[in-house]
Design an enzyme around this catalytic site. Structure first.
Site, PDB file in Angstrom:
ATOM      1  N   HIS A  74       0.988  -0.743  -0.295  1.00  0.00           N
ATOM      2  CA  HIS A  74      -0.085  -0.392  -0.222  1.00  0.00           C
ATOM      3  C   HIS A  74       0.499   1.857   0.296  1.00  0.00           C
ATOM      4  O   HIS A  74       1.777   1.290   1.104  1.00  0.00           O
ATOM      5  CB  HIS A  74      -1.906   0.273   1.313  1.00  0.00           C
ATOM      6  CG  HIS A  74      -1.910  -0.875   1.173  1.00  0.00           C
ATOM      7  ND1 HIS A  74      -3.156  -1.136   1.872  1.00  0.00           N
ATOM      8  CD2 HIS A  74      -2.447  -1.893   0.349  1.00  0.00           C
ATOM      9  CE1 HIS A  74      -4.006  -1.892   1.367  1.00  0.00           C
ATOM     10  NE2 HIS A  74      -3.824  -2.124   0.451  1.00  0.00           N
ATOM     11  N   TYR A 204      -9.052   5.685   7.512  1.00  0.00           N
ATOM     12  CA  TYR A 204      -9.358   5.809   8.471  1.00  0.00           C
ATOM     13  C   TYR A 204     -10.714   7.100   8.648  1.00  0.00           C
ATOM     14  O   TYR A 204     -10.408   7.850   8.053  1.00  0.00           O
ATOM     15  CB  TYR A 204      -8.710   6.405   8.919  1.00  0.00           C
ATOM     16  CG  TYR A 204      -7.403   5.578   9.669  1.00  0.00           C
ATOM     17  CD1 TYR A 204      -6.650   4.827   8.043  1.00  0.00           C
ATOM     18  CD2 TYR A 204      -6.432   4.864  10.741  1.00  0.00           C
ATOM     19  CE1 TYR A 204      -5.339   4.111   8.881  1.00  0.00           C
ATOM     20  CE2 TYR A 204      -5.644   3.927  10.713  1.00  0.00           C
ATOM     21  CZ  TYR A 204      -4.927   3.413  10.114  1.00  0.00           C
ATOM     22  OH  TYR A 204      -4.217   3.113  10.358  1.00  0.00           O
ATOM     23  N   PRO A 295      -3.460   1.180  18.567  1.00  0.00           N
ATOM     24  CA  PRO A 295      -3.156   0.061  17.627  1.00  0.00           C
ATOM     25  C   PRO A 295      -3.936   1.540  16.262  1.00  0.00           C
ATOM     26  O   PRO A 295      -3.725   0.399  15.370  1.00  0.00           O
ATOM     27  CB  PRO A 295      -4.370  -1.010  17.152  1.00  0.00           C
ATOM     28  CG  PRO A 295      -5.818  -1.019  18.007  1.00  0.00           C
ATOM     29  CD  PRO A 295      -4.957  -0.063  19.193  1.00  0.00           C
ATOM     30  N   LYS A 299       1.258  -0.159  14.920  1.00  0.00           N
ATOM     31  CA  LYS A 299       2.996   0.661  15.388  1.00  0.00           C
ATOM     32  C   LYS A 299       3.283  -0.902  16.019  1.00  0.00           C
ATOM     33  O   LYS A 299       4.343  -1.994  16.702  1.00  0.00           O
ATOM     34  CB  LYS A 299       3.715   1.480  16.345  1.00  0.00           C
ATOM     35  CG  LYS A 299       2.874   2.730  15.623  1.00  0.00           C
ATOM     36  CD  LYS A 299       4.378   2.805  14.025  1.00  0.00           C
ATOM     37  CE  LYS A 299       4.367   3.306  13.324  1.00  0.00           C
ATOM     38  NZ  LYS A 299       4.748   3.166  11.545  1.00  0.00           N
ATOM     39  N   TYR A 386       3.793   6.932   9.311  1.00  0.00           N
ATOM     40  CA  TYR A 386       3.168   6.027   9.695  1.00  0.00           C
ATOM     41  C   TYR A 386       4.331   4.496   8.966  1.00  0.00           C
ATOM     42  O   TYR A 386       4.438   3.263   9.072  1.00  0.00           O
ATOM     43  CB  TYR A 386       2.402   5.789   8.654  1.00  0.00           C
ATOM     44  CG  TYR A 386       1.113   5.282   8.559  1.00  0.00           C
ATOM     45  CD1 TYR A 386      -0.134   5.249   9.900  1.00  0.00           C
ATOM     46  CD2 TYR A 386       0.653   3.772   7.802  1.00  0.00           C
ATOM     47  CE1 TYR A 386      -1.176   3.795   9.314  1.00  0.00           C
ATOM     48  CE2 TYR A 386       0.382   2.582   7.637  1.00  0.00           C
ATOM     49  CZ  TYR A 386      -0.945   3.112   8.359  1.00  0.00           C
ATOM     50  OH  TYR A 386      -2.010   1.660   8.199  1.00  0.00           O
TER      51      TYR A 386
HETATM   52  C1  LIG Z   1      -6.458  -8.017  20.375  1.00  0.00           C
HETATM   53  C2  LIG Z   1      -5.596  -7.250  19.848  1.00  0.00           C
HETATM   54  C3  LIG Z   1      -5.293  -6.510  18.712  1.00  0.00           C
HETATM   55  C4  LIG Z   1      -4.131  -5.935  18.108  1.00  0.00           C
HETATM   56  N1  LIG Z   1      -4.511  -5.225  16.816  1.00  0.00           N
HETATM   57  C5  LIG Z   1      -3.206  -4.679  16.159  1.00  0.00           C
HETATM   58  C6  LIG Z   1      -3.514  -3.972  15.474  1.00  0.00           C
HETATM   59  O1  LIG Z   1      -4.291  -3.655  14.948  1.00  0.00           O
HETATM   60  N2  LIG Z   1      -2.357  -3.322  15.140  1.00  0.00           N
HETATM   61  C7  LIG Z   1      -1.275  -2.967  15.537  1.00  0.00           C
HETATM   62  O2  LIG Z   1       0.152  -2.573  15.091  1.00  0.00           O
HETATM   63  N3  LIG Z   1      -1.195  -3.870  16.514  1.00  0.00           N
HETATM   64  C8  LIG Z   1      -2.509  -4.405  16.948  1.00  0.00           C
HETATM   65  N4  LIG Z   1      -1.739  -5.237  17.897  1.00  0.00           N
HETATM   66  C9  LIG Z   1      -1.170  -5.180  18.599  1.00  0.00           C
HETATM   67  C10 LIG Z   1       0.341  -5.942  17.831  1.00  0.00           C
HETATM   68  O3  LIG Z   1      -0.646  -7.555  17.775  1.00  0.00           O
HETATM   69  C11 LIG Z   1       0.886  -6.540  19.771  1.00  0.00           C
HETATM   70  O4  LIG Z   1       2.224  -5.472  19.583  1.00  0.00           O
HETATM   71  C12 LIG Z   1       2.092  -7.419  18.812  1.00  0.00           C
HETATM   72  O5  LIG Z   1       1.506  -8.989  19.036  1.00  0.00           O
HETATM   73  C13 LIG Z   1       3.173  -8.133  20.129  1.00  0.00           C
HETATM   74  O6  LIG Z   1       3.768  -8.968  20.011  1.00  0.00           O
HETATM   75  P1  LIG Z   1       4.916  -9.737  20.909  1.00  0.00           P
HETATM   76  O7  LIG Z   1       5.542 -10.972  20.747  1.00  0.00           O
HETATM   77  O8  LIG Z   1       5.523  -8.503  21.633  1.00  0.00           O
HETATM   78  O9  LIG Z   1       3.472 -10.159  22.521  1.00  0.00           O
HETATM   79  P2  LIG Z   1       2.267 -10.699  21.850  1.00  0.00           P
HETATM   80  O10 LIG Z   1       2.197 -11.743  20.327  1.00  0.00           O
HETATM   81  O11 LIG Z   1       1.082 -10.819  22.728  1.00  0.00           O
HETATM   82  O12 LIG Z   1       2.559 -12.328  22.537  1.00  0.00           O
HETATM   83  C14 LIG Z   1       3.527 -12.610  23.612  1.00  0.00           C
HETATM   84  C15 LIG Z   1       2.639 -14.662  24.207  1.00  0.00           C
HETATM   85  O13 LIG Z   1       3.453 -15.024  24.701  1.00  0.00           O
HETATM   86  C16 LIG Z   1       2.422 -15.481  26.003  1.00  0.00           C
HETATM   87  N5  LIG Z   1       2.673 -15.764  26.915  1.00  0.00           N
HETATM   88  C17 LIG Z   1       2.696 -14.855  28.021  1.00  0.00           C
HETATM   89  N6  LIG Z   1       2.337 -14.818  28.799  1.00  0.00           N
HETATM   90  C18 LIG Z   1       3.572 -16.438  28.940  1.00  0.00           C
HETATM   91  C19 LIG Z   1       3.781 -17.445  29.617  1.00  0.00           C
HETATM   92  N7  LIG Z   1       3.362 -16.777  31.319  1.00  0.00           N
HETATM   93  N8  LIG Z   1       4.957 -17.947  29.666  1.00  0.00           N
HETATM   94  C20 LIG Z   1       4.684 -18.430  28.106  1.00  0.00           C
HETATM   95  N9  LIG Z   1       4.226 -17.671  27.706  1.00  0.00           N
HETATM   96  C21 LIG Z   1       2.930 -16.297  28.086  1.00  0.00           C
HETATM   97  C22 LIG Z   1       0.592 -15.250  24.604  1.00  0.00           C
HETATM   98  O14 LIG Z   1       0.549 -16.638  25.107  1.00  0.00           O
HETATM   99  C23 LIG Z   1       1.487 -15.002  23.766  1.00  0.00           C
HETATM  100  O15 LIG Z   1       1.889 -16.494  22.691  1.00  0.00           O
HETATM  101  C24 LIG Z   1      -3.138  -6.052  19.078  1.00  0.00           C
HETATM  102  C25 LIG Z   1      -3.091  -6.284  19.787  1.00  0.00           C
HETATM  103  C26 LIG Z   1      -3.734  -7.259  20.780  1.00  0.00           C
HETATM  104  C27 LIG Z   1      -4.211  -7.956  22.388  1.00  0.00           C
END
Ligand SMILES: Cc1cc2nc3c(=O)[nH]c(=O)nc-3n(C[C@H](O)[C@H](O)[C@H](O)COP(=O)(O)OP(=O)(O)OC[C@H]3O[C@@H](n4cnc5c(N)ncnc54)[C@H](O)[C@@H]3O)c2cc1C
Length: 396
Positions: A74, A204, A295, A299, A386
């Site tokens: 995009h 948006y 969101p 980011k 962005y």
């Molecule tokens: C519902 C939702 C919608 C979102 N929508 C958007 C969006 O539209 N655009 C955007 O940019 N961002 C969005 N985000 C944010 C984005 O998805 C996150 O920033 C991203 O997933 C971060 O990645 P991460 O690996 O840091 O964390 P996560 O993806 O949260 O991964 C963390 C992992 O750790 C695991 N975990 C937790 N506790 C434990 C434990 N005690 N032992 C072992 N494993 C554990 C969890 O199960 C999970 O799989 C959204 C977030 C959520 C919650």
């Protein structure tokens, strides 16, 4: 059972999975533990927009075969307000930068498949995770595997990639971390629908009834969001009501919103959160474990990937006796984190209606939107933020 690895990784989201792959490319062993099942992780609906830098990082790391085939490039977004839909042209404003629409579910599937193909140690469906001895050079990771066997893994370092509700950040002693937090008085009701997108790029929309976003997942799947109350009862939103409200908020003469079968529906609260430093002893926090953004600016996923792009070479250096990159890890990441935190807050507050706000908020938002849509300087600022800051490369 007692074992040993170089890096223990808590969390199998994008941050933890990419870190385990980047470390493997450097010849570093890791054990990754995840509370959820593989199927759950691969189906969890979240982000969908990758910055150019994230795409380049994944490509450098040999992870972009499917992304390059299926990702939708995009060159801008639409801002809709005051009965008009205006295009913000990223390519023109930033000298050719773009974003790629590719769902987080697909990033996670690609990462898991690659780690398993490479013989990586991924342990799904674990319980009772804990981390200890973090301020020594032999931190310990404990968990119980799916079969009920208790494990104690001695590590050289532990990466806390376990998201906002994980165990790693709370394992840091009180008084070490400074935190900054803002809860927003609204949430997003998000749906995934089997219907071709009614737009070529994300819309948006600022509206009297609240914000709406038309996002995409593929040529046949759309992702759409409505601003709702944080305590919204999803049972009050049957599919017909959601489509009707989306049609109101995106409504423009001559444009029709296509509707289809809703396959996923959830309400997501919105929060800004930063904790610092992103390190305590031999525990390094990455991604949502250390920071959360609303969101609106797309980011969260990009920040998680950028953190571990800095962390992998820092851990490599640490394991080879050079402390400096690990000492710089937190400060390096926090510069990007705060930029993205500000941008996400700015986009969020420009586009959402605060419950109970007076007419002045509306006028200030409309003034800002008109300025962004008409001033090249203001639009360039949005486009630069962005599409994102440069991300360290996999071999950096
Ligand atoms: C519902 C939702 C919608 C979102 N929508 C958007 C969006 O539209 N655009 C955007 O940019 N961002 C969005 N985000 C944010 C984005 O998805 C996150 O920033 C991203 O997933 C971060 O990645 P991460 O690996 O840091 O964390 P996560 O993806 O949260 O991964 C963390 C992992 O750790 C695991 N975990 C937790 N506790 C434990 C434990 N005690 N032992 C072992 N494993 C554990 C969890 O199960 C999970 O799989 C959204 C977030 C959520 C919650």
């Amino acid at each position: 059972m007692r074992t040993r690895t170089q890096v223990g990784i808590v969390g199998g989201g994008p941050a933890g999975l990419l870190l385990s792959h980047l470390l493997a490319l450097r010849g570093i062993d890791s054990v990754l533990i995840e509370v959820r099942s593989r199927e759950y992780c691969e189906a969890r609906q979240r982000a969908g927009v990758l910055e150019d830098g994230s795409v380049a990082l994944l490509r450098d790391a040999g992870l972009a075969d499917r992304l390059d085939r299926q990702g939708l490039i995009h060159g801008g977004i639409y801002l809709q307000f005051d009965g008009q839909r205006r295009h913000i042209d990223f390519r023109d404003l930033t000298g050719g930068r773009t974003v790629t629409v590719y769902a987080q579910t697909e990033v996670v599937k690609d990462l898991i498949a690659r780690r398993l193909a490479d013989g990586g140690a991924l342990k799904f469906s674990v319980t009772d995770t804990s981390v200890a001895d973090l301020d020594t050079d032999r931190p310990v990771l404990r968990y119980t595997d799916e079969a009920g066997t208790r494990h104690e893994v001695t590590c050289d370092a532990i990466a806390g990639c376990d998201g906002f509700h994980g165990v790693c950040r709370p394992s840091i002693p009180p008084g070490v971390l400074a935190t900054w937090e803002r809860d927003y008085p609204y949430a997003w009701l998000g749906i995934l629908a089997d219907v071709p997108p009614s737009t070529d790029e994300l819309i948006y929309a600022h509206h009297q009834n609240g914000f709406a976003l038309h996002s995409l997942r593929s040529p046949t799947v759309s992702r759409l969001y409505l601003q709702v109350r944080p305590d919204e009862d999803i049972a009050e939103w049957p599919d017909e009501r959601i489509w009707a409200e989306l049609a109101v908020r995106f409504g423009l003469p001559g444009w029709t919103l296509q509707t289809g079968a809703v396959t996923d529906k959830a309400v997501t609260p919105m929060r800004s959160f930063v904790s610092a430093p992103m390190r305590f002893g031999r525990l390094f926090l990455a991604g949502d474990a250390a920071h959360i953004v609303p969101p609106t600016g797309a980011k969260g996923l990009n920040l998680a990937l950028a953190d571990v792009a800095v962390l992998a070479p820092a851990l490599d250096a640490l394991l080879h006796g050079d402390q400096t990159p690990a000492a710089d890890y937190s400060a390096t990441c926090l510069q990007r984190v705060w930029r993205s935190t500000h941008f996400s807050w700015w986009m969020t507050t420009m586009l959402h209606r605060t419950p109970g706000a007076d007419e002045m908020e509306m006028q200030l938002q409309l003034s800002q939107l008109r300025y962004v849509a008409s001033s090249r300087a203001a639009a360039t600022s949005l486009a630069e933020n962005y599409t994102g800051l440069p991300v360290p490369r996999a071999d950096g």
